[in-house]
Design a protein around this motif. Sequence first.
Motif, PDB file in Angstrom:
ATOM      1  N   MET C   1      -0.595  -2.014   6.605  1.00 21.76           N
ATOM      2  CA  MET C   1      -1.936  -1.437   6.478  1.00 21.76           C
ATOM      3  C   MET C   1      -2.878  -2.176   7.424  1.00 21.76           C
ATOM      4  SD  MET C   1      -4.020  -0.937   2.961  1.00 21.76           S
ATOM      5  CE  MET C   1      -5.202  -2.266   2.804  1.00 21.76           C
ATOM      6  N   VAL C   3      -6.948  -2.100   8.597  1.00 22.12           N
ATOM      7  CA  VAL C   3      -8.298  -1.560   8.466  1.00 22.12           C
ATOM      8  C   VAL C   3      -9.231  -2.437   9.284  1.00 22.12           C
ATOM      9  CG1 VAL C   3     -10.232  -1.164   6.881  1.00 22.12           C
ATOM     10  CG2 VAL C   3      -7.888  -0.610   6.162  1.00 22.12           C
ATOM     11  N   GLU C  57     -15.090  -2.576   4.473  1.00 24.48           N
ATOM     12  CA  GLU C  57     -13.684  -3.000   4.556  1.00 24.48           C
ATOM     13  C   GLU C  57     -12.989  -2.785   3.211  1.00 24.48           C
ATOM     14  OE1 GLU C  57     -16.246  -4.628   5.707  1.00 24.48           O
ATOM     15  OE2 GLU C  57     -15.812  -5.367   7.723  1.00 24.48           O
ATOM     16  N   LYS C  58     -13.699  -3.187   2.136  1.00 30.20           N
ATOM     17  CA  LYS C  58     -13.118  -3.107   0.798  1.00 30.20           C
ATOM     18  C   LYS C  58     -12.863  -1.650   0.393  1.00 30.20           C
ATOM     19  CE  LYS C  58     -14.424  -4.686  -3.879  1.00 30.20           C
ATOM     20  NZ  LYS C  58     -14.402  -3.375  -4.529  1.00 30.20           N
ATOM     21  N   SER C  61     -10.084  -0.116   2.509  1.00 32.34           N
ATOM     22  CA  SER C  61      -8.768  -0.674   2.137  1.00 32.34           C
ATOM     23  C   SER C  61      -8.278  -0.056   0.833  1.00 32.34           C
ATOM     24  CB  SER C  61      -8.853  -2.197   1.991  1.00 32.34           C
ATOM     25  OG  SER C  61      -9.185  -2.775   3.234  1.00 32.34           O
ATOM     26  N   GLN C  65      -4.989   2.107   0.417  1.00 29.36           N
ATOM     27  CA  GLN C  65      -3.994   1.697  -0.573  1.00 29.36           C
ATOM     28  C   GLN C  65      -3.613   2.873  -1.473  1.00 29.36           C
ATOM     29  OE1 GLN C  65      -2.482  -1.204  -0.382  1.00 29.36           O
ATOM     30  NE2 GLN C  65      -1.121  -0.331  -1.919  1.00 29.36           N
TER      31      GLN C  65
END
Lengths: 81, 81, 147, 147
Positions: C1, C3, C57-58, C61, C65
């Motif tokens: 992953m 990002v 970002e959070k 992500s 996910q």
Amino acid sequence: MKVLYFAWLRERIGLSAEDVETSAETIKELVHELSSRAPRYEAAFSDLSAVRCALDQNLVPFDTPLGDAREVAFFPPMTGG
Amino acid sequence: MKVLYFAWLRERIGLSAEDVETSAETIKELVHELSSRAPRYEAAFSDLSAVRCALDQNLVPFDTPLGDAREVAFFPPMTGG
Amino acid sequence: MYVKIQEAAFDVGAQINAFSQRHSKMGAIATFTGIVRDNDDETLKAMEIEHYPGMAEKAISEIVQSAVERWSLGDALVIHRFGTLAPGEIIMMVATAAVHRKDAFEAAEFLMDYLKSRAPFWKKEITKEGVTWVPSKQNDEDALDRW
Amino acid sequence: MYVKIQEAAFDVGAQINAFSQRHSKMGAIATFTGIVRDNDDETLKAMEIEHYPGMAEKAISEIVQSAVERWSLGDALVIHRFGTLAPGEIIMMVATAAVHRKDAFEAAEFLMDYLKSRAPFWKKEITKEGVTWVPSKQNDEDALDRW
């Protein structure tokens, strides 16, 4: 007319292309003519549900009249992409 | 706690971040406290259907308890991508 | 992953080549690239993209996910820029790698639909006439109902 | 519209960059890249791709034309290779450019679905165990019902 074979039909018949003189009116009739020529043709065309055909490079059904088409092709279902 | 403002909320309030002492229990109560401070807050929060909020960087509804969160943010609906 | 939220321009082609090479055991790579589009009157001078550092970002992500869990994805990549962009500049890209094309396509569409209305970015258009915050679109919100 | 059938390898990233640059007035670029995937037993030595020269270009051009007519597409690109490919090599790519992401994605999926079972290509897998023509898949045929 020009007859083309692709993939396992080409391998089974042992030819990729040939010129055929025919009085067949439809593709299906042409298939019957070819099948009666030799066992390798008969084997290749034994299950037409596994065969597709194109007339002058357009995908068409087997009962399509040959008309004045110059090229007919036989091949298995396509697997592009 | 730290309060952040983005996009037109930031512009209307004239601040991107501030530290706020509050006894509010929910985000909604905090909004009411802020709105009573000055007309520019009141204007920014006049239509809450046009405002979204995040608590510690998670998008949440306005009735969420502040708990021991360290950061609350107010902003218009997001237009990413 | 992978990002990445950044101000700098990036090379989409190079990113896609590297991503494909990393996932050459997958058969299918789908990508999407978003470009700053001029308005119909061709008066756009710039697009300013504001974001919520940290949360951007959070949130992305988490979106990635959930895509990886929901589809059979080998991997996914999202790069999103902020700052001042000119018409024709690339804003963002996503890429997905899967064994089957349907997973790659659906996951890429899902990521785009979520980025549009759940990633903390805000766009401001600077035109010859003035400055406007781009409003969120109801059909972007509705697009989430599909998932 | 750009349709290319070729034996040579090509640079997907460079193609996507050039395509995006040509269509930077569109906001949305979707792409798909197909890679020769090893089988589960990792015994694939090569994939031979046979095609019907002439008809391949014609069939794909018609598919692309119908996509351009059906969606609001600025443009579309298809590159498809033939010949002998190793696992991990890129077989083909499509790219679509549109004002809206939904058009770009749907048209790319449509193109892929049609290429899978309507473009005259046939794949033969050469493994350590032997040689097999890849059978067509019923779910590739079923995928066309969507359109």
